[in-house]
Design an enzyme around this catalytic site. Sequence first.
Site, PDB file in Angstrom:
ATOM      1  N   SER A 140      74.194 118.579  25.613  1.00  0.00           N
ATOM      2  CA  SER A 140      74.742 119.447  24.471  1.00  0.00           C
ATOM      3  C   SER A 140      74.141 120.905  24.588  1.00  0.00           C
ATOM      4  O   SER A 140      73.028 121.029  25.002  1.00  0.00           O
ATOM      5  CB  SER A 140      74.555 118.740  23.273  1.00  0.00           C
ATOM      6  OG  SER A 140      74.957 119.632  22.209  1.00  0.00           O
ATOM      7  N   TYR A 154      69.060 114.588  17.228  1.00  0.00           N
ATOM      8  CA  TYR A 154      69.962 114.827  18.273  1.00  0.00           C
ATOM      9  C   TYR A 154      69.698 115.950  19.161  1.00  0.00           C
ATOM     10  O   TYR A 154      69.760 115.673  20.389  1.00  0.00           O
ATOM     11  CB  TYR A 154      71.198 115.120  17.513  1.00  0.00           C
ATOM     12  CG  TYR A 154      72.556 115.714  18.473  1.00  0.00           C
ATOM     13  CD1 TYR A 154      73.198 114.207  18.899  1.00  0.00           C
ATOM     14  CD2 TYR A 154      72.875 116.956  18.583  1.00  0.00           C
ATOM     15  CE1 TYR A 154      74.163 114.591  19.780  1.00  0.00           C
ATOM     16  CE2 TYR A 154      73.878 117.086  19.646  1.00  0.00           C
ATOM     17  CZ  TYR A 154      74.726 115.814  20.282  1.00  0.00           C
ATOM     18  OH  TYR A 154      75.733 116.351  21.238  1.00  0.00           O
TER      19      TYR A 154
HETATM   20  N1  LIG Z   1      82.289 116.936  21.101  1.00  0.00           N
HETATM   21  C1  LIG Z   1      81.506 117.852  21.295  1.00  0.00           C
HETATM   22  O1  LIG Z   1      81.909 118.880  20.696  1.00  0.00           O
HETATM   23  C2  LIG Z   1      80.337 117.722  21.979  1.00  0.00           C
HETATM   24  C3  LIG Z   1      79.297 118.500  22.147  1.00  0.00           C
HETATM   25  C4  LIG Z   1      77.929 118.278  22.531  1.00  0.00           C
HETATM   26  C5  LIG Z   1      77.777 117.312  23.375  1.00  0.00           C
HETATM   27  N2  LIG Z   1      78.800 116.327  22.863  1.00  0.00           N
HETATM   28  C6  LIG Z   1      78.216 114.726  23.757  1.00  0.00           C
HETATM   29  O2  LIG Z   1      79.284 114.243  24.290  1.00  0.00           O
HETATM   30  C7  LIG Z   1      79.189 112.788  24.481  1.00  0.00           C
HETATM   31  C8  LIG Z   1      80.468 112.340  23.950  1.00  0.00           C
HETATM   32  O3  LIG Z   1      80.696 113.139  22.558  1.00  0.00           O
HETATM   33  P1  LIG Z   1      82.475 112.932  21.782  1.00  0.00           P
HETATM   34  O4  LIG Z   1      82.431 114.158  21.282  1.00  0.00           O
HETATM   35  O5  LIG Z   1      83.153 112.464  22.908  1.00  0.00           O
HETATM   36  O6  LIG Z   1      81.775 112.067  20.931  1.00  0.00           O
HETATM   37  P2  LIG Z   1      82.552 110.500  20.146  1.00  0.00           P
HETATM   38  O7  LIG Z   1      84.148 111.204  20.139  1.00  0.00           O
HETATM   39  O8  LIG Z   1      81.792 110.409  18.794  1.00  0.00           O
HETATM   40  O9  LIG Z   1      82.450 109.283  20.899  1.00  0.00           O
HETATM   41  C9  LIG Z   1      81.365 108.606  21.174  1.00  0.00           C
HETATM   42  C10 LIG Z   1      81.411 107.373  21.924  1.00  0.00           C
HETATM   43  O10 LIG Z   1      80.001 107.216  22.134  1.00  0.00           O
HETATM   44  C11 LIG Z   1      80.068 105.371  21.814  1.00  0.00           C
HETATM   45  N3  LIG Z   1      78.811 105.168  21.322  1.00  0.00           N
HETATM   46  C12 LIG Z   1      78.341 105.846  20.012  1.00  0.00           C
HETATM   47  N4  LIG Z   1      77.099 104.998  19.598  1.00  0.00           N
HETATM   48  C13 LIG Z   1      76.921 103.933  20.425  1.00  0.00           C
HETATM   49  C14 LIG Z   1      76.083 102.933  20.761  1.00  0.00           C
HETATM   50  N5  LIG Z   1      75.239 102.656  19.820  1.00  0.00           N
HETATM   51  N6  LIG Z   1      76.163 102.064  21.649  1.00  0.00           N
HETATM   52  C15 LIG Z   1      77.263 102.176  22.835  1.00  0.00           C
HETATM   53  N7  LIG Z   1      78.252 103.179  22.576  1.00  0.00           N
HETATM   54  C16 LIG Z   1      78.077 104.144  21.633  1.00  0.00           C
HETATM   55  C17 LIG Z   1      81.264 105.428  21.034  1.00  0.00           C
HETATM   56  O11 LIG Z   1      81.719 104.376  21.319  1.00  0.00           O
HETATM   57  P3  LIG Z   1      81.701 102.989  20.158  1.00  0.00           P
HETATM   58  O12 LIG Z   1      81.871 103.528  18.850  1.00  0.00           O
HETATM   59  O13 LIG Z   1      82.831 102.078  20.604  1.00  0.00           O
HETATM   60  O14 LIG Z   1      80.236 102.435  20.454  1.00  0.00           O
HETATM   61  C18 LIG Z   1      82.110 106.390  21.614  1.00  0.00           C
HETATM   62  O15 LIG Z   1      82.872 106.006  22.778  1.00  0.00           O
HETATM   63  C19 LIG Z   1      77.922 112.649  23.517  1.00  0.00           C
HETATM   64  O16 LIG Z   1      76.805 112.388  24.280  1.00  0.00           O
HETATM   65  C20 LIG Z   1      77.881 113.917  22.482  1.00  0.00           C
HETATM   66  O17 LIG Z   1      76.370 114.029  22.353  1.00  0.00           O
HETATM   67  C21 LIG Z   1      79.904 116.291  22.315  1.00  0.00           C
END
Ligand SMILES: NC(=O)c1ccc[n+]([C@@H]2O[C@H](COP(=O)([O-])OP(=O)(O)OC[C@H]3O[C@@H](n4cnc5c(N)ncnc54)[C@H](OP(=O)(O)O)[C@@H]3O)[C@@H](O)[C@H]2O)c1
Length: 243
Positions: A140, A154
Amino acid sequence: MSEKTLLLTGASRGIGHATVKHFHAAGWRIFTASRQDWAAECPWAEGLLNHFHLDLEDIDSVNDSLAVIKAKLGGRLDALVNNAGISPKGPEGARLGVLQSDYATWIKVFNVNLFSTALLARGLFEELSAAKGSIINVTSIAGSRVHPFAGVAYSTSKAALCALTREMAFDFGRQGIRVNAIAPGEIETSILSEGTADIVERLVPMSRLGKPEEVASLVYFLCTSGASYVNGAEIHVNGGQHV
Ligand SMILES: NC(=O)c1ccc[n+]([C@@H]2O[C@H](COP(=O)([O-])OP(=O)(O)OC[C@H]3O[C@@H](n4cnc5c(N)ncnc54)[C@H](OP(=O)(O)O)[C@@H]3O)[C@@H](O)[C@H]2O)c1
């Protein structure tokens, strides 16, 4: 089996969901892992069979599930994408600083965002080695600078995941396994906080959120021969937010 195989954590929504769709469209065989059940709208028939119900917060269950995952993979894995991540917030979406973060929060975040990724990579090393595969860790922008909404657990877990990427690139390089990270900025998913529009307006030169597909295409590229000499890198995908 000539089809390439992907295992991605956190496929149920957001960046992970867009990424598995991208790989599927490119002809890869998809294995997914998350807490929720496989989503019926996914466009591949074998999805239900190739979905692992896994809570990455529960490290014992991660270790216990490795035997089942290995049996399903059948000896080779071309790409492991450690995408699942959590970013706990305080009341009304407030940033959880050091004073607001208890030990339980630290452990939960580090289990999901960091420790489970190292254990999956260790557990699936043979399969990755057999395929001369790739690992992609999703870090991130918050791992390298203070972010108004990302809490300390985080942000430090993502900084550590970047360091883990470097260590694994060193450890696994001789086996032909490349390990890279991608660091998203503000991507349109459910992880975003209210107030992100203000960050986009002030800090993102491209003046818009990124789309999950714009991250998915980078993850895919890093897993192809076009990126065959890219190892140990962290690539920003944030519209220039880091400049
Ligand atoms: N969106 C952004 O702007 C952004 C920015 C920087 C970094 N990121 C990173 O990108 C990645 C994806 O983020 P996103 O924005 O797509 O997030 P999201 O929409 O909240 O999705 C998160 C995913 O992680 C899974 N997850 C969460 N807790 C879990 C657990 N305990 N065990 C297994 N799976 C788990 C969730 O599935 P379930 O709920 O089904 O378990 C979901 O599929 C993350 O690592 C996040 O830190 C995102």
